[in-house]
Design a protein around this motif. Structure first.
Motif, short mmCIF file in Angstrom:
data_model
loop_
_atom_site.label_atom_id
_atom_site.label_comp_id
_atom_site.label_asym_id
_atom_site.label_seq_id
_atom_site.Cartn_x
_atom_site.Cartn_y
_atom_site.Cartn_z
N GLN A 96 5.83 0.93 -15.00
CA GLN A 96 6.33 2.24 -14.59
C GLN A 96 5.60 2.74 -13.34
O GLN A 96 6.22 3.36 -12.46
CB GLN A 96 6.17 3.23 -15.74
N LEU A 97 4.31 2.47 -13.25
CA LEU A 97 3.55 2.88 -12.07
C LEU A 97 4.06 2.16 -10.83
O LEU A 97 4.21 2.78 -9.76
CB LEU A 97 2.06 2.59 -12.28
N PHE A 98 4.32 0.87 -10.93
CA PHE A 98 4.83 0.10 -9.78
C PHE A 98 6.16 0.66 -9.31
O PHE A 98 6.41 0.77 -8.11
CB PHE A 98 4.98 -1.38 -10.15
N HIS A 99 7.02 1.02 -10.24
CA HIS A 99 8.30 1.63 -9.86
C HIS A 99 8.06 2.97 -9.14
O HIS A 99 8.70 3.26 -8.13
CB HIS A 99 9.18 1.84 -11.09
N HIS A 100 7.14 3.75 -9.65
CA HIS A 100 6.87 5.07 -9.08
C HIS A 100 6.32 4.95 -7.66
O HIS A 100 6.66 5.75 -6.78
CB HIS A 100 5.88 5.82 -9.96
N LEU A 101 5.48 3.95 -7.41
CA LEU A 101 4.85 3.78 -6.10
C LEU A 101 5.68 2.94 -5.13
O LEU A 101 5.28 2.73 -4.00
CB LEU A 101 3.46 3.14 -6.28
N SER A 121 0.85 -1.19 0.00
CA SER A 121 0.00 0.00 0.00
C SER A 121 0.89 1.24 0.00
O SER A 121 2.09 1.16 0.27
CB SER A 121 -0.95 0.01 1.20
N VAL A 122 0.26 2.37 -0.30
CA VAL A 122 1.00 3.63 -0.34
C VAL A 122 0.05 4.76 0.06
O VAL A 122 -1.15 4.70 -0.19
CB VAL A 122 1.59 3.88 -1.75
N GLU A 123 0.61 5.77 0.70
CA GLU A 123 -0.15 6.97 1.04
C GLU A 123 0.54 8.15 0.38
O GLU A 123 1.71 8.43 0.66
CB GLU A 123 -0.21 7.16 2.56
N LEU A 124 -0.19 8.84 -0.48
CA LEU A 124 0.37 9.96 -1.22
C LEU A 124 -0.06 11.28 -0.58
O LEU A 124 -1.23 11.43 -0.21
CB LEU A 124 -0.08 9.92 -2.68
N PRO A 125 0.86 12.24 -0.47
CA PRO A 125 0.55 13.52 0.18
C PRO A 125 -0.20 14.48 -0.74
O PRO A 125 0.21 15.62 -0.95
CB PRO A 125 1.94 14.05 0.54
N VAL A 126 -1.29 14.00 -1.32
CA VAL A 126 -2.10 14.82 -2.22
C VAL A 126 -3.57 14.64 -1.87
O VAL A 126 -3.98 13.58 -1.40
CB VAL A 126 -1.86 14.43 -3.70
N GLN A 127 -4.36 15.67 -2.10
CA GLN A 127 -5.79 15.58 -1.86
C GLN A 127 -6.47 15.31 -3.19
O GLN A 127 -6.55 16.18 -4.06
CB GLN A 127 -6.34 16.87 -1.24
N VAL A 128 -6.98 14.07 -3.33
CA VAL A 128 -7.66 13.68 -4.56
C VAL A 128 -9.17 13.85 -4.42
O VAL A 128 -9.84 14.30 -5.33
CB VAL A 128 -7.30 12.22 -4.92
N ASP A 129 -9.72 13.48 -3.26
CA ASP A 129 -11.14 13.71 -3.00
C ASP A 129 -11.26 14.55 -1.72
O ASP A 129 -10.59 15.55 -1.58
CB ASP A 129 -11.93 12.40 -2.95
N ARG A 130 -12.05 14.13 -0.76
CA ARG A 130 -12.27 14.96 0.43
C ARG A 130 -11.21 14.79 1.51
O ARG A 130 -11.21 15.52 2.50
CB ARG A 130 -13.65 14.66 1.02
N TYR A 131 -10.31 13.80 1.33
CA TYR A 131 -9.28 13.57 2.34
C TYR A 131 -7.98 14.29 1.96
O TYR A 131 -7.66 14.41 0.78
CB TYR A 131 -9.02 12.07 2.49
N PRO A 132 -7.20 14.73 2.95
CA PRO A 132 -5.96 15.47 2.65
C PRO A 132 -4.87 14.60 2.05
O PRO A 132 -3.94 15.11 1.42
CB PRO A 132 -5.54 16.03 4.01
N LYS A 133 -4.96 13.28 2.25
CA LYS A 133 -4.00 12.35 1.67
C LYS A 133 -4.76 11.24 0.94
O LYS A 133 -5.93 10.99 1.23
CB LYS A 133 -3.09 11.75 2.74
N ALA A 134 -4.07 10.59 0.01
CA ALA A 134 -4.72 9.55 -0.79
C ALA A 134 -4.02 8.21 -0.56
O ALA A 134 -2.80 8.13 -0.65
CB ALA A 134 -4.68 9.92 -2.27
N ARG A 135 -4.82 7.19 -0.24
CA ARG A 135 -4.28 5.86 -0.02
C ARG A 135 -4.68 4.93 -1.16
O ARG A 135 -5.81 4.95 -1.64
CB ARG A 135 -4.82 5.28 1.29
N TYR A 136 -3.71 4.09 -1.54
CA TYR A 136 -3.96 3.10 -2.58
C TYR A 136 -3.29 1.79 -2.18
O TYR A 136 -2.30 1.78 -1.45
CB TYR A 136 -3.42 3.59 -3.93
#
Length: 256
Positions: A227-232, A132-147
């Protein structure tokens, strides 16, 4: 036209890496389309091929086709009788559970009649969170985004089963226009260079229709997902192309 990547071939069957966005064969729902995996593979091999299972158009990955009517019958029976082990990788929104069995009944989605008239059928998918990963960006209503990176092993074969099960559980697959979340789909397409459904069939294991030994064929991810897997930071989970033969298939373990 780019040749399809052949993962395994003998006189009875061929296993290929289906690209995301390519339809398997002609259908009433694909009027106007001119590109199909079956046609391209037939032209590439110079012989008739027989599809024995399906992958959704946006899903990429390992797919087996028979090279004779007898092999097609045996392989089709194996899929119908759930004697094929399937492994998928999916990128989903949220922090998915460590392991769980999703067993929500599903109505068929074949477009022939309203879904309300279709009977609900038993469906089961084993899932496991690999990372899993937590990105320091607000994608929806939360200040961080988890995937999360999820391994999915469908134990039945309903249409869009993995996509629908994960969405119903609250972890929709990124890039799923029908069952997903558009704001997250746009974020991955525009900011992370991943405009496709992030679901890939990475392994099939089945009894060979002639020899009887079990083949396990593994498929690498395409450039977008790699490429996405490397980035995350998930490069350690990248599968590679490979084929192995064993005397016995490994049965999927159902999470408790």
């Amino acid at each position: 036209m780019t040749a399809l990547d052949i993962l395994y071939r003998d006189e009875h069957l061929v296993v290929v890496n289906k690209p995301s966005g390519l339809l398997v064969h002609r259908s009433a729902l694909a009027r106007g389309e001119t590109e199909f995996l079956v046609q391209r593979l037939r032209n590439q091999l110079g012989q008739r091929v027989y599809p024995v299972h399906r992958l959704d158009r946006p899903t990429s990955g390992v797919m087996v086709l028979a090279l004779s009517s007898d092999a097609a019958r045996k392989l089709t029976d194996a899929f119908t009788e759930r004697q094929v082990e399937k492994r998928y990788l999916a990128v989903v929104r949220g922090h998915a559970p460590e392991a769980e069995l999703l067993d929500y009944a599903l109505r068929e989605e074949d477009g022939s009649r309203p879904k309300a008239e279709m009977p609900a059928m038993a469906a089961a998918t084993e899932i496991r969170r690999l990372d899993s990963v937590e990105l320091p960006v607000q994608v929806d209503r939360y200040p961080k985004a988890r995937y999360s990176l999820v391994e999915a092993r469908p134990l039945t074969g309903r249409r869009h089963q993995i996509r629908r099960h994960l969405s119903r559980r609250g972890y929709p697959i990124i890039g799923d226009a029908k069952h997903g979340k558009s704001v997250h789909n746009r974020f991955f397409a525009e900011r992370l260079g991943a405009p496709r459904l992030l679901l890939a069939a990475t392994q099939l294991a089945f009894a060979h229709p002639a020899g009887g030994e079990y083949l396990a064929v593994t498929c690498a991810l395409d450039d977008v997902m790699t490429q996405l897997f490397h980035h995350l930071g998930w490069a350690g989970h990248l599968p590679v192309n490979g084929v192995s033969a064993t005397d016995n298939i490994v049965e999927p373990v159902i999470a408790k």
